[in-house]
Write an enzyme that holds these catalytic residues in place. Structure first.
Site, PDB file in Angstrom:
ATOM      1  N   GLY A 109       0.839  -1.190   0.000  1.00  0.00           N
ATOM      2  CA  GLY A 109       0.000   0.000   0.000  1.00  0.00           C
ATOM      3  C   GLY A 109       0.878   1.245   0.000  1.00  0.00           C
ATOM      4  N   GLY A 157       0.007  -4.696   0.884  1.00  0.00           N
ATOM      5  CA  GLY A 157      -1.265  -4.496   0.191  1.00  0.00           C
ATOM      6  C   GLY A 157      -1.436  -5.374  -1.036  1.00  0.00           C
ATOM      7  N   GLU A 180       6.141  -5.700   7.475  1.00  0.00           N
ATOM      8  CA  GLU A 180       5.584  -4.517   8.140  1.00  0.00           C
ATOM      9  C   GLU A 180       6.204  -4.191   9.501  1.00  0.00           C
ATOM     10  OE1 GLU A 180       2.675  -5.659   5.055  1.00  0.00           O
ATOM     11  OE2 GLU A 180       3.848  -6.769   6.521  1.00  0.00           O
ATOM     12  N   ASP A 188      -0.881  -6.648   7.966  1.00  0.00           N
ATOM     13  CA  ASP A 188      -2.343  -6.440   7.958  1.00  0.00           C
ATOM     14  C   ASP A 188      -2.984  -7.079   6.726  1.00  0.00           C
ATOM     15  OD1 ASP A 188      -1.249  -4.506   6.227  1.00  0.00           O
ATOM     16  OD2 ASP A 188      -2.825  -3.055   6.649  1.00  0.00           O
TER      17      ASP A 188
END
Length: 397
Positions: A109, A157, A180, A188
């Site tokens: 992302g 992402g 991350e 996530d």
């Protein structure tokens, strides 16, 4: 134009009319130019992702090759409604997602934009995660077969828009990671759901160390469902698009055929195979402190290497990630995404995420100053606060 007093009276209306036309034309030209600029701005934004109907399929192409197809808020907001339309459309029997440029499917992302917005208290950091997780859930529940061609870098992402679909096709150039914890975040996009469901403690190991899996290992780990030589990817896509009214079984047959013919690294053992027993025992503890103690006591070169990686990570991220995976192992994907939305918003309000983005993506000094800097200083109460309900702001799926 002449001064009006020098013009015969009879000609004045015609000249005034001509002036009016010129003024109108000038205004119209300006308006058209401004409109064109606005449109080209919109078009450029729209071209970050291409959404096309080809044959029986809806094809999503992530189109930011220079930026490794990182996922922007704009892209998420375009993909979701189109995905829902295709899901309802009786003519669309298959959905394919891929990236352009050959280097990356999607490297993650656009966390830099999210961090900048978060620091300025803008709504983007709330909306981006909310809409991204809603899209992840829509992919998981999509009633049409969903094929992700995860060629090249697939992280963060990019994992979210592929791993929840029915089919994930890796190539020898696929690089998978969930790194991350190195930027003060956590794995996530549903990482709390799919990572603890990988073999043994493999998902815990990948999440805490950010270890990269490459090529066929992405399939052997259970992240990809199929493996295809990258040079055959275009032909594979053509064969999928040529299917007349494909069922899930027809699509699986095409993918299986290509998978069976692929010989690259076919006989190579899984890169972590010799370490799986260690991974399963060393990463089975319920606290980060215990995992670190296990690695220290083991003392093997493999354990030392993992310690080195873990010591670079945000202590807060490590603790919330371990708990995320333990809790996620018995939750539904929807429950996990709700939990992860809470974590995302707590990270936006904390120090480490913004510091991690600065160190890794902005200044690129690779020397984040974590606060707290030591695992011992991250209390149970600190961790609990990350998991607290957001009340009416909770994610609703």
């Amino acid at each position: 134009m002449f001064p009006e007093t020098m013009v015969p009276t009879a000609l004045r209306p015609a000249i005034q009319s001509e002036e009016h036309i010129l003024r109108f034309n000038s205004f119209r030209r300006t308006h058209i130019i401004l409109q064109h600029l606005a449109m080209s701005k919109h078009t450029n934004a729209a071209e970050e992702v291409l959404l096309e109907r080809k044959g029986c399929a809806g094809v999503i192409t992530l189109n930011r090759p220079k930026l490794l197809n990182t996922l922007t808020f704009n892209m998420v907001r375009q993909i979701y409604p189109q995905l829902k339309k295709w899901e309802q459309d009786p003519e669309t029997l298959l959905i394919i997602i891929k990236g352009t440029g050959g280097k990356a499917f999607c490297a993650g992302g656009d966390v830099r934009a999210v961090s900048e917005a978060g620091k300025a208290n803008k709504k983007l950091s709330q909306d981006f995660f909310r809409d991204e997780y809603i899209l992840n859930n829509a992919i998981a529940s999509c009633r049409k077969p969903y094929v992700a061609l995860i060629h090249g870098i697939t992280m963060g992402g990019g994992v979210g828009v592929s791993v929840h679909g029915q089919f994930r096709v890796a190539t020898e150039k696929t690089v998978f990671a969930m790194p991350e914890t190195a930027i003060g975040l956590f794995p996530d996009v549903g990482g709390g759901y799919f990572l603890p469901r990988l073999q043994g403690k493999l998902g815990y190991f990948l999440a805490l160390t950010g270890f990269k899996l490459k090529g066929r290992d992405v399939h052997k780990a259970g992240i990809a469902t199929h493996f295809v030589d990258s040079e055959k990817l275009d032909t594979l896509e053509e064969d999928l698009l040529a299917l007349k009214s494909p069922s899930k079984e027809n699509i699986a047959d095409v993918l299986e055929t290509y998978h069976a013919k692929s010989k690259i690294d076919q006989d190579k053992p899984f890169i972590l195979e010799e370490h799986m027993d260690k991974i399963n025992s060393l990463f089975s503890a319920n606290t980060m402190e215990q995992i670190i103690e296990n690695l220290q006591q083991d003392g093997s070169s493999f354990a030392v290497e993992q310690l080195k990686m873990i010591n670079k990570m945000s202590p807060t991220s490590l603790k919330i990630t371990l708990r995320q995976l333990i809790e996620g192992s018995s939750k539904t994907l929807q429950e996990v995404l709700t939990m992860e939305y809470r974590l995302s918003q707590a990270c936006m309000g904390g120090h480490d995420f913004h510091e991690g983005v600065r160190a890794v993506l902005i200044d690129k000094d690779q020397s984040p100053k974590w606060k707290p800097a030591d695992l011992k200083e991250v209390t149970d109460e600190d961790v609990n606060n990350y998991f607290k309900s957001l009340g009416s702001n909770d994610l609703k799926l």
